[in-house]
Design an enzyme around this catalytic site. Structure first.
Site, PDB file in Angstrom:
ATOM      1  CG  ASP A 124      -2.018   1.032   1.111  1.00  0.00           C
ATOM      2  OD1 ASP A 124      -2.465   1.313  -0.017  1.00  0.00           O
ATOM      3  OD2 ASP A 124      -2.443   1.567   2.153  1.00  0.00           O
ATOM      4  CG  HIS A 131      -4.289  10.907   2.410  1.00  0.00           C
ATOM      5  ND1 HIS A 131      -5.290  10.849   3.360  1.00  0.00           N
ATOM      6  CD2 HIS A 131      -3.357   9.995   2.794  1.00  0.00           C
ATOM      7  CE1 HIS A 131      -4.975   9.926   4.267  1.00  0.00           C
ATOM      8  NE2 HIS A 131      -3.812   9.401   3.952  1.00  0.00           N
ATOM      9  CD  GLU A 197      -5.761   5.290   4.657  1.00  0.00           C
ATOM     10  OE1 GLU A 197      -5.083   4.525   3.941  1.00  0.00           O
ATOM     11  OE2 GLU A 197      -5.262   6.063   5.516  1.00  0.00           O
ATOM     12  CD  GLU A 199      -5.285   3.180  -0.228  1.00  0.00           C
ATOM     13  OE1 GLU A 199      -4.494   2.565  -0.975  1.00  0.00           O
ATOM     14  OE2 GLU A 199      -5.128   3.294   0.996  1.00  0.00           O
ATOM     15  CG  ASP A 229      -5.503   0.859   3.941  1.00  0.00           C
ATOM     16  OD1 ASP A 229      -5.562  -0.128   4.684  1.00  0.00           O
ATOM     17  OD2 ASP A 229      -4.591   1.716   4.003  1.00  0.00           O
ATOM     18  NE  ARG A 233      -7.355   7.166   9.574  1.00  0.00           N
ATOM     19  CZ  ARG A 233      -6.771   6.901   8.414  1.00  0.00           C
ATOM     20  NH1 ARG A 233      -5.499   6.527   8.389  1.00  0.00           N
ATOM     21  NH2 ARG A 233      -7.429   7.004   7.298  1.00  0.00           N
ATOM     22  CD  GLN A 236      -2.005   4.902  10.581  1.00  0.00           C
ATOM     23  OE1 GLN A 236      -3.223   4.883  10.457  1.00  0.00           O
ATOM     24  NE2 GLN A 236      -1.210   5.326   9.627  1.00  0.00           N
ATOM     25  CE  LYS A 249      -2.940   2.562   7.270  1.00  0.00           C
ATOM     26  NZ  LYS A 249      -3.792   3.434   6.448  1.00  0.00           N
ATOM     27  CB  THR A 253      -7.397  -4.463   2.309  1.00  0.00           C
ATOM     28  OG1 THR A 253      -6.428  -4.125   3.308  1.00  0.00           O
ATOM     29  CG2 THR A 253      -7.270  -3.518   1.126  1.00  0.00           C
ATOM     30  CD  GLU A 359      -7.453  13.081   3.957  1.00  0.00           C
ATOM     31  OE1 GLU A 359      -7.730  11.896   3.685  1.00  0.00           O
ATOM     32  OE2 GLU A 359      -7.010  13.879   3.116  1.00  0.00           O
TER      33      GLU A 359
END
Ligand code: CA
Length: 415
Positions: A124, A131, A197, A199, A229, A233, A236, A249, A253, A359
């Site tokens: 990834d 971003h 996420e 993607e 993904d 948070r 992480q 992560k 997915t 975000e």
């Protein structure tokens, strides 16, 4: 721009179908509990390619009998082009093949979709400019938002192939080590900041064993899927230094079920944005290798209606999949058929074009209001997240089908 190619499958000529004859995306499906088999989407139908090959109507050296697309991808570009040309001829309006092929059509509404290919390995990237800037601004301020390497190198990490699931698979909220900035010690419990996420995933269709050029990398990519993904948070934030994301992560997915081929996307090629720093020669693109693909994210709370959280476009990427793949091989790293490369989160320049809740809610400081009146900073149990995407032609769209997943509550902890 090419025009719609009309098909005798009438639903494939509708302007709002994801699967006109121009698309021909490859998937794996079953009906009534049958073994998974290879097919191609056309309008609201699936053409059963496995049965056609078994009956001698197609020859792909048995690759379509394997219940996944890896063996066919391994056959290479000539085989890819031959099958696409053959299917285009057979399904075109006036082909004279309607009577022979009608019996091989299966309604998509009667089919269950499976993983379209075995994911050999999964990498990834972090290659969306907006971003990276948004996340960097939240954590380090706007002056230091982009790490010093970012404009020179497509940053990535090695993910887990075992975590990749097909659209529709529920995702369980992870438990993990959590430590807020004001906590004295970490604790173990359910992630409170679970996120998506938005993607694209690029699928490597040809092996390489040593460094390859960006042009060679472009040729080795078989097709694309939407990719979510899922990201914890809070897990992480505590675990990521110094080696990057790990358990944050690794939960799941999600990919969309149809492989949209690079051939189908050919009319929608576009250049990456203007370089802010000249790239090293091995990363320079000899031609436009990104695609214009409109993307959106929707959130549906349990029992509620969907709110569209974001609309953006794949062309916002700073690095194309071809650049990422070329960089991936630059050390001599071998790549294999079925390698999956996540693009990195795709955010646009505006607030309503951001590709993650991190975000969109600015780290939880600005919760979103849904159409139902509820608010969200991150995902709540039983929310269903959906990614959608399509390259938009004149009177037709090259769609990907949905990429959805419902978040289930975390596993109960002992004691
Ligand atoms: Ca990501």
């Amino acid at each position: 721009m090419t025009d719609l190619i009309r098909s005798w499958v009438e639903s494939a000529n509708a302007p709002d179908t994801d699967f006109p004859l121009n698309n021909l995306p490859y998937g794996v499906f079953s009906t009534n509990g049958s073994d998974p088999r290879c097919g191609v989407a056309i309008g609201d139908q699936i053409l059963d390619l496995a049965r056609m090959e078994a009956d001698g109507l197609l020859t792909c050296d048995g690759a379509l009998q394997t219940g996944r697309w890896n063996a066919f991808m391994a056959q290479g570009k000539a085989a890819w082009a031959a099958l696409r040309a053959n299917l285009t001829d057979m399904l075109a309006e006036g082909s004279g093949r309607e009577a022979a092929l009608r019996g091989y059509l299966v309604a998509q509404s009667d089919a269950v979709l499976h993983m379209p290919f075995d994911v050999t390995e999964y990498t990834d990237f972090y290659a969306g400019r907006h971003h990276a800037f948004n996340v960097g601004t939240m954590f380090r301020g706007p002056e230091n938002a982009l790490p010093p390497n970012w404009l020179h190198i497509p940053i990535g990490y090695n993910g887990r192939a075992s975590s990749v699931v097909v659209s529709g698979t529920p995702v369980t909220r992870p438990n993990g080590q959590l430590k807020g900035p004001n906590d004295d010690a970490p604790r173990f419990g359910p992630s409170q900041r679970f996120d998506i996420e938005l993607e694209m995933g690029a699928i490597v269709g040809q092996p390489s064993n040593g460094p390859i050029s960006v042009a060679e990398a472009f040729d080795n990519i078989f097709g694309y899927v939407l990719l979510n993904d899922w990201s914890a948070r809070d897990i992480q934030a505590w675990e990521y230094q110094p080696l990057g994301p790990f358990q944050a992560k690794a939960t799941a997915t999600t990919i969309s079920p149809w492989i949209v081929t690079a051939a189908a996307l050919e009319p929608f090629r576009t250049s990456t944005p203007e370089r802010e720093k000249t790239l090293l020669p091995y990363l320079a693109e000899p031609a436009p290798m990104l695609y214009d693909i409109a993307l959106e994210v929707g959130l549906t709370p349990k029992g509620g209606s969907e709110t569209i959280l974001s609309r953006t476009n794949y062309r916002e990427m700073y690095y194309s999949a071809a650049q990422q793949l070329a960089h991936h091989t630059s050390s001599g790293c071998p790549m294999r058929v079925g390698d999956l490369l996540g693009s990195g989160t795709i955010s646009g320049p505006t607030k309503d074009s951001r590709g993650s809740l991190l975000e969109l809610s600015w780290g939880g400081k600005e919760p979103l209001t849904l159409d139902t009146g509820e608010t969200r900073s991150f995902i709540e149990d039983h929310d269903t997240l959906a990614l959608r995407g399509a390259a938009l032609g004149e009177g037709y769209r090259i769609g990907f089908g949905p990429c959805t997943g419902e978040l289930l509550p975390a596993r109960k902890l002992e004691g």
